[in-house]
Design an enzyme around this catalytic site. Structure first.
Site, mmCIF file in Angstrom:
data_model
loop_
_atom_site.group_PDB
_atom_site.id
_atom_site.type_symbol
_atom_site.label_atom_id
_atom_site.label_comp_id
_atom_site.label_asym_id
_atom_site.label_seq_id
_atom_site.Cartn_x
_atom_site.Cartn_y
_atom_site.Cartn_z
ATOM 1 N N LYS A 108 0.803 -1.231 0.000
ATOM 2 C CA LYS A 108 0.000 0.000 0.000
ATOM 3 C C LYS A 108 0.837 1.283 0.000
ATOM 4 O O LYS A 108 0.442 2.292 -0.580
ATOM 5 C CB LYS A 108 -0.938 0.003 1.209
ATOM 6 C CG LYS A 108 -2.041 -1.046 1.135
ATOM 7 C CD LYS A 108 -3.035 -0.731 0.045
ATOM 8 C CE LYS A 108 -4.196 -1.710 0.004
ATOM 9 N NZ LYS A 108 -5.057 -1.476 -1.168
ATOM 10 N N GLU A 131 -9.745 6.410 2.575
ATOM 11 C CA GLU A 131 -10.648 5.395 3.105
ATOM 12 C C GLU A 131 -9.807 4.182 3.477
ATOM 13 O O GLU A 131 -8.689 4.020 2.974
ATOM 14 C CB GLU A 131 -11.670 4.999 2.043
ATOM 15 C CG GLU A 131 -11.185 3.956 1.016
ATOM 16 C CD GLU A 131 -10.061 4.414 0.107
ATOM 17 O OE1 GLU A 131 -9.843 5.642 0.026
ATOM 18 O OE2 GLU A 131 -9.393 3.563 -0.506
ATOM 19 N N SER A 148 1.531 -9.737 -1.202
ATOM 20 C CA SER A 148 1.245 -8.299 -1.135
ATOM 21 C C SER A 148 1.396 -7.715 0.267
ATOM 22 O O SER A 148 1.569 -6.513 0.426
ATOM 23 C CB SER A 148 -0.156 -8.028 -1.664
ATOM 24 O OG SER A 148 -1.094 -8.826 -0.963
#
Lengths: 258, 391
Positions: free
Chosen positions: B87, B109, B376
């Site tokens: 991220k 968000e 990830s």
């Protein structure tokens, strides 16, 4: 069937929003009758969507109540068909419900059930070609928005693709009743030069605001959350809501009538 | 008004947002175009990537896993990025852009709290206040990440509307943005939302694939036969896939199958929009979404909160339609098995999201001899969930 333009013919227009089926279809019928008695010139009927990104807490909650009571596009059109056609109606909903039904089918259903205009808060003109075609075919007005952030060049382009009326967004943000009026609302009204009627919404809740907006040059006002608040407070006594709404609507109408 | 063809992936994508946001999207597109070629922006981004995020991440030969499946498996270690997931690649890029654009605050968000954490990290290191929207349900099940965000200086808003999960957090962030659009930058967490977000996030995440491509060529002297990535919105998948789109490499986007591909009246028991979603418009873009027969959005479901979303990036919808990316799904129980398998075989605890990609090794028919799995994120955040279910 009345056209959107009819709402602006006699006088300055009072446009009232309610969410269809909030809290029941019967309540909607009663409220519509009260709005007409009190002088509303056009009624915007919300077709509730699960994810209303342009709406504040009041109308989000109304959408929830209506959806929980079972409202859907089929029932919506059934309900609209039974409403008195002495004034025009517009549907306000989010694009996915229209897209999913099919733009042509949706427009046709509007035409057949007595809806004269379509208002879609998440459909800017850039994405409106398909629905625009459908509206043209079924002789409906597709209402576009102009916001305080809209640039002068965009204003021109939006006016070009507008019919019925232009929805001027009074303030940044989402729907919801407010007491004040921003200076930029008045300057926005004065920036938009067109023969198409201009109606101002978002945050209008009292006769004083309504009067100021008309004095600034608008052709109509749109009141939603202030009315919906009255429904929210009286979901178990809808006659009380009807009374309160009728009183408010009369006062607003007086506020905009010279 | 002329149709905005540049903003579409085939029929998908677009800008289905309120008028108040349209000028901001144009401003964002212009600024991004300008700064992505700006030497100072590039240098600063590179510095953050190398010295703050910890890039490049390794491409690790998973020897015991390879032996188990009789093929050569490499893991792209995005779990080693600062914050514990891919991220940050995106939040650093967008927050830096916010600074260059002169914005005074960022909002974001978050579902699981991973994107929120990464946004808060980027914001405090770059020096911009951050506010994070998170569903009340997610706040309850991701206590630790909420605390992390607060610790990093972010203000966390509890979203109590709708299903109180990620989609409602996006709704609320968009409402905030509409209200404060002149001073605020919305840092979107995936390749979803209106143009230019899907394209911009894809660019910032492509560093995963660019590194992996160079690394596999160095280690194996050839490209892999397949690449597997888990897919919620799809940013880690698109990030690793992108540099391989024009190569002879099979690309697998693995969605959350939840407890099976079934739906009730208002909810899906899964989050498999690419597998079984239908064409629709959600959060500013046309894409494949989970919806009922009228077009109301269904609540989605998955053991992995980062995959728990009713939509998916428009670019992936197009790539699946044209057959370039293969979409499949892994159920909760299979992901849990893979979570344990990778922990025990390789000493790497994967995020439950990434565990879906790992689990696909077992489910797939034929992946070829050389496979890259995008890990990830790391699974520390998921220990409570897994402990509840027992080892």
């Amino acid at each position: 069937m009345k056209h959107i333009a009819d709402a602006f013919k006699r006088d300055k227009a009072l446009i009232a929003y309610i969410c269809a089926g909030d809290p029941t279809p019967d309540a909607t019928t009663k409220i519509v009758h009260a709005l007409i008695r009190a002088g509303a010139d056009l009624i915007e009927l919300g077709l509730p969507f699960s994810d209303p990104i342009a709406d504040g807490p009041t109308i989000q909650a109304a959408s929830q109540r209506s959806l929980q009571a079972g409202m859907n596009p089929d029932l919506f059109f059934d309900l609209v068909k039974t409403l008195p056609k002495t004034i025009p109606y517009a549907v306000m909903t989010y694009y996915n419900l229209i897209f999913h039904r099919g733009t042509m089918t949706f427009a046709k259903d509007c035409r057949n059930h007595g809806i004269a205009g379509i208002i879609v808060p998440d459909l800017p003109p850039e994405e409106a070609d398909e629905l625009g075609e459908a509206c043209k075919k079924y002789n409906l007005d597709l209402i576009h928005f102009i916001a305080p952030t809209t640039t002068p060049e965009r204003i021109e382009r939006i006016i070009q693709s507008s019919s019925g009326f232009i929805y001027l967004v009074a303030r940044l943000g989402v729907t919801g009743a407010r007491e004040d009026l921003e200076d930029r609302t008045k300057s926005l009204i004065q920036q938009v030069h067109t023969d198409i009627p201009k109606a101002v919404g978002f945050g209008i809740s009292n006769p004083q605001q309504a009067k100021e907006i008309i004095n600034a040059g608008a052709d109509g006002i749109i009141v939603g959350s202030a009315i919906v608040d009255m429904i929210a407070r009286n979901t178990d006594d809808i006659n009380k809501a009807v009374e309160e709404i009728e009183t408010l609507t009369r006062k607003l109408k007086e506020g905009i009538t010279r | 008004m002329e149709n905005n063809k540049k903003s579409k992936f085939g029929k998908y994508g677009g800008q289905f947002v309120p008028e108040v946001l349209m000028p901001a999207l144009y401003e964002l597109e212009e600024s991004y175009k300008k700064y992505k070629e700006d030497p100072q922006f590039i240098a600063e981004l590179h510095d953050y990537r190398s010295n703050f995020a910890g890039r490049p991440t390794p491409l690790y030969h998973a020897r015991r896993l390879s032996k188990e499946y009789g093929i050569t498996v490499y893991l792209k270690r995005e779990d080693l990025v600062h914050g514990g997931a891919h991220k940050l690649n995106n939040t650093i890029g967008q927050t830096l852009l916010a600074k260059y654009m002169g914005k005074k605050r960022i909002i974001a968000e978050t579902g699981a709290g991973q994107h929120g954490t990464a946004a808060a990290m980027a914001a405090s290191s770059i020096g911009i206040p951050s506010e994070i929207y998170m569903g009340a349900k997610d706040i309850k099940r991701q206590e630790m990440n909420v605390y992390r965000m607060k610790l990093l200086g972010a203000k966390v808003h509890t979203v109590t509307s709708g299903s109180q999960t990620l989609k409602d957090a996006i709704n609320e962030a968009m409402r905030d943005w509409a209200t404060n659009v002149e001073t605020t930058f919305y840092v979107l967490g995936s390749i979803v939302g209106p143009h230019p977000y899907p394209a911009m996030v894809h660019d910032f995440q492509s560093i995963i694939g660019n590194e992996a491509k160079a690394q596999i060529l160095e280690k194996e002297g050839r490209l892999p036969d397949s690449i597997i990535a888990c897919t919620g919105g799809g940013s880690n998948a698109m990030g690793i896939f992108h540099p391989f789109l024009n190569e002879d490499v099979e690309l697998y986007a693995i969605e959350a199958g939840g407890s099976g591909l079934k739906t009730t009246k208002t909810a899906a028991l899964h989050s498999a929009s690419l597998c079984v979603g239908e064409d629709g418009v959600l959060h500013g873009a046309r894409t494949k979404i989970l919806q009922d027969k009228y077009g109301q959005i269904l609540e989605s479901s998955s053991i992995a909160p980062g995959l728990d979303y009713a939509g998916v990036g428009p670019e992936l919808s197009r790539l699946v339609d044209c057959g370039r990316v293969i979409a499949d799904n892994i159920q909760d129980f299979e992901a849990l098995e893979a979570f344990h398998e990778l922990s025990q075989l390789e000493g790497i605890i994967p995020a439950l999201e990434s565990s879906h990609a790992v689990a696909y090794l077992k489910k797939a028919d034929d992946l070829g001899d050389l496979v890259i799995i995008n890990v990830s994120g790391r699974g520390d955040k998921d220990l409570n969930t897994v402990m509840d279910r027992g080892i």
